[in-house]
Design a protein around this motif. Structure first.
Motif, PDB file in Angstrom:
ATOM      1  N   ASP A   3       0.856  -1.173   0.000  1.00 65.06           N
ATOM      2  CA  ASP A   3       0.000   0.000   0.000  1.00 65.06           C
ATOM      3  C   ASP A   3       0.898   1.231   0.000  1.00 65.06           C
ATOM      4  O   ASP A   3       2.107   1.125   0.204  1.00 65.06           O
ATOM      5  CB  ASP A   3      -0.904  -0.030   1.229  1.00 65.06           C
ATOM      6  N   VAL A   4       0.312   2.390  -0.215  1.00 63.26           N
ATOM      7  CA  VAL A   4       1.115   3.601  -0.372  1.00 63.26           C
ATOM      8  C   VAL A   4       0.556   4.744   0.463  1.00 63.26           C
ATOM      9  O   VAL A   4      -0.652   4.990   0.454  1.00 63.26           O
ATOM     10  CB  VAL A   4       1.164   4.051  -1.859  1.00 63.26           C
ATOM     11  N   ILE A   5       1.442   5.424   1.161  1.00 63.77           N
ATOM     12  CA  ILE A   5       1.147   6.707   1.788  1.00 63.77           C
ATOM     13  C   ILE A   5       1.913   7.752   1.000  1.00 63.77           C
ATOM     14  O   ILE A   5       3.123   7.604   0.785  1.00 63.77           O
ATOM     15  CB  ILE A   5       1.594   6.741   3.260  1.00 63.77           C
ATOM     16  N   SER A   6       1.219   8.797   0.551  1.00 59.57           N
ATOM     17  CA  SER A   6       1.867   9.875  -0.209  1.00 59.57           C
ATOM     18  C   SER A   6       1.650  11.201   0.493  1.00 59.57           C
ATOM     19  O   SER A   6       0.544  11.500   0.942  1.00 59.57           O
ATOM     20  CB  SER A   6       1.280   9.973  -1.617  1.00 59.57           C
ATOM     21  N   LEU A   7       2.693  11.979   0.572  1.00 58.71           N
ATOM     22  CA  LEU A   7       2.621  13.366   1.019  1.00 58.71           C
ATOM     23  C   LEU A   7       3.258  14.193  -0.075  1.00 58.71           C
ATOM     24  O   LEU A   7       4.352  13.861  -0.542  1.00 58.71           O
ATOM     25  CB  LEU A   7       3.376  13.583   2.330  1.00 58.71           C
ATOM     26  N   THR A   8       2.591  15.247  -0.496  1.00 56.36           N
ATOM     27  CA  THR A   8       3.049  16.025  -1.639  1.00 56.36           C
ATOM     28  C   THR A   8       3.179  17.499  -1.281  1.00 56.36           C
ATOM     29  O   THR A   8       2.285  18.067  -0.653  1.00 56.36           O
ATOM     30  CB  THR A   8       2.046  15.877  -2.806  1.00 56.36           C
ATOM     31  N   GLY A   9       4.304  18.077  -1.680  1.00 57.09           N
ATOM     32  CA  GLY A   9       4.479  19.519  -1.548  1.00 57.09           C
ATOM     33  C   GLY A   9       4.791  20.008  -0.142  1.00 57.09           C
ATOM     34  O   GLY A   9       4.436  21.136   0.209  1.00 57.09           O
ATOM     35  N   ILE A  10       5.469  19.194   0.661  1.00 58.93           N
ATOM     36  CA  ILE A  10       5.864  19.644   1.998  1.00 58.93           C
ATOM     37  C   ILE A  10       6.880  20.768   1.811  1.00 58.93           C
ATOM     38  O   ILE A  10       7.899  20.584   1.159  1.00 58.93           O
ATOM     39  CB  ILE A  10       6.472  18.492   2.816  1.00 58.93           C
ATOM     40  N   TRP A  11       6.590  21.926   2.400  1.00 57.56           N
ATOM     41  CA  TRP A  11       7.405  23.118   2.166  1.00 57.56           C
ATOM     42  C   TRP A  11       8.327  23.418   3.340  1.00 57.56           C
ATOM     43  O   TRP A  11       7.964  23.237   4.501  1.00 57.56           O
ATOM     44  CB  TRP A  11       6.508  24.331   1.933  1.00 57.56           C
ATOM     45  N   GLY A  12       9.505  23.905   3.002  1.00 56.91           N
ATOM     46  CA  GLY A  12      10.428  24.428   3.995  1.00 56.91           C
ATOM     47  C   GLY A  12      11.365  25.409   3.327  1.00 56.91           C
ATOM     48  O   GLY A  12      11.576  25.367   2.109  1.00 56.91           O
ATOM     49  N   PHE A  13      11.919  26.313   4.116  1.00 56.47           N
ATOM     50  CA  PHE A  13      12.881  27.287   3.614  1.00 56.47           C
ATOM     51  C   PHE A  13      14.257  26.858   4.118  1.00 56.47           C
ATOM     52  O   PHE A  13      14.473  26.695   5.314  1.00 56.47           O
ATOM     53  CB  PHE A  13      12.540  28.698   4.122  1.00 56.47           C
ATOM     54  N   GLY A  14      15.168  26.654   3.159  1.00 58.76           N
ATOM     55  CA  GLY A  14      16.493  26.160   3.519  1.00 58.76           C
ATOM     56  C   GLY A  14      17.602  26.903   2.808  1.00 58.76           C
ATOM     57  O   GLY A  14      17.362  27.746   1.940  1.00 58.76           O
ATOM     58  N   TYR A  15      18.821  26.558   3.184  1.00 58.76           N
ATOM     59  CA  TYR A  15      20.020  27.246   2.683  1.00 58.76           C
ATOM     60  C   TYR A  15      20.942  26.276   1.959  1.00 58.76           C
ATOM     61  O   TYR A  15      22.157  26.382   2.047  1.00 58.76           O
ATOM     62  CB  TYR A  15      20.734  27.927   3.865  1.00 58.76           C
ATOM     63  N   HIS A  16      20.367  25.352   1.220  1.00 64.86           N
ATOM     64  CA  HIS A  16      21.127  24.316   0.543  1.00 64.86           C
ATOM     65  C   HIS A  16      21.546  24.785  -0.849  1.00 64.86           C
ATOM     66  O   HIS A  16      20.808  25.491  -1.521  1.00 64.86           O
ATOM     67  CB  HIS A  16      20.286  23.041   0.427  1.00 64.86           C
ATOM     68  N   GLY A  17      22.724  24.351  -1.260  1.00 66.48           N
ATOM     69  CA  GLY A  17      23.193  24.670  -2.598  1.00 66.48           C
ATOM     70  C   GLY A  17      24.701  24.790  -2.635  1.00 66.48           C
ATOM     71  O   GLY A  17      25.366  24.929  -1.605  1.00 66.48           O
ATOM     72  N   VAL A  18      25.212  24.773  -3.829  1.00 64.00           N
ATOM     73  CA  VAL A  18      26.655  24.823  -4.052  1.00 64.00           C
ATOM     74  C   VAL A  18      27.177  26.255  -3.937  1.00 64.00           C
ATOM     75  O   VAL A  18      28.306  26.475  -3.493  1.00 64.00           O
ATOM     76  CB  VAL A  18      26.985  24.234  -5.447  1.00 64.00           C
ATOM     77  N   PHE A  19      26.359  27.227  -4.287  1.00 62.12           N
ATOM     78  CA  PHE A  19      26.830  28.605  -4.386  1.00 62.12           C
ATOM     79  C   PHE A  19      26.678  29.376  -3.079  1.00 62.12           C
ATOM     80  O   PHE A  19      25.746  29.136  -2.309  1.00 62.12           O
ATOM     81  CB  PHE A  19      26.090  29.328  -5.518  1.00 62.12           C
ATOM     82  N   ASP A  20      27.582  30.334  -2.868  1.00 63.79           N
ATOM     83  CA  ASP A  20      27.569  31.143  -1.647  1.00 63.79           C
ATOM     84  C   ASP A  20      26.246  31.887  -1.467  1.00 63.79           C
ATOM     85  O   ASP A  20      25.742  31.994  -0.349  1.00 63.79           O
ATOM     86  CB  ASP A  20      28.726  32.154  -1.650  1.00 63.79           C
TER      87      ASP A  20
END
Length: 118
Positions: A3-20
């Motif tokens: 069976d499947v549980i789906s959650l879609t579009g969980i939002w958060g603000f983060g500081y991830h990435g390669v660039f400064d």
């Protein structure tokens, strides 16, 4: 049975990435979960103890998005998948998609995403 549980579009603000500038300014991230497990007991017994608390799953996702910075969304997706799966041995399969709609690329794109499956 899976069976499947789906959650879609969980939002958060983060500081991830390669660039400064990504580490400095941050941006929106959205996460989708697709969790495969046996829900036959929950479907008959109507007891939260026989399933996984969706709110707790969403909280884990938000903690990871807003938590320790990573450079790659591949790493972020892997951390989310591993953390959820390790806490819930009843999960047979989990797919985590991390969306980074404002990824700094030169072409126009409505979304950039990575899906990790465990």
């Amino acid at each position: 049975m899976s069976d499947v549980i789906s959650l879609t579009g969980i939002w958060g603000f983060g500081y991830h990435g390669v660039f400064d500038h990504e580490a400095k300014n941050g941006q929106d991230f959205f996460v989708d979960l697709e969790i495969h497990l046996d829900l036959s007991r929950a479907s008959v017994g109507d007891d939260l103890a026989d399933t996984i608390d969706y709110g707790a799953l969403a909280d884990i996702v938000v903690e990871e998005i807003t938590g320790e910075r990573v450079q790659l969304i591949e790493r972020l997706a892997g951390r989310i998948a591993d953390r959820i799966k390790s806490g819930h041995p009843e999960i047979s399969n989990i797919a985590v998609t991390v969306h980074k709609p404002k990824a700094p690329i030169s072409a126009q794109a409505s979304d950039i995403s990575v899906t990790i499956t465990r």
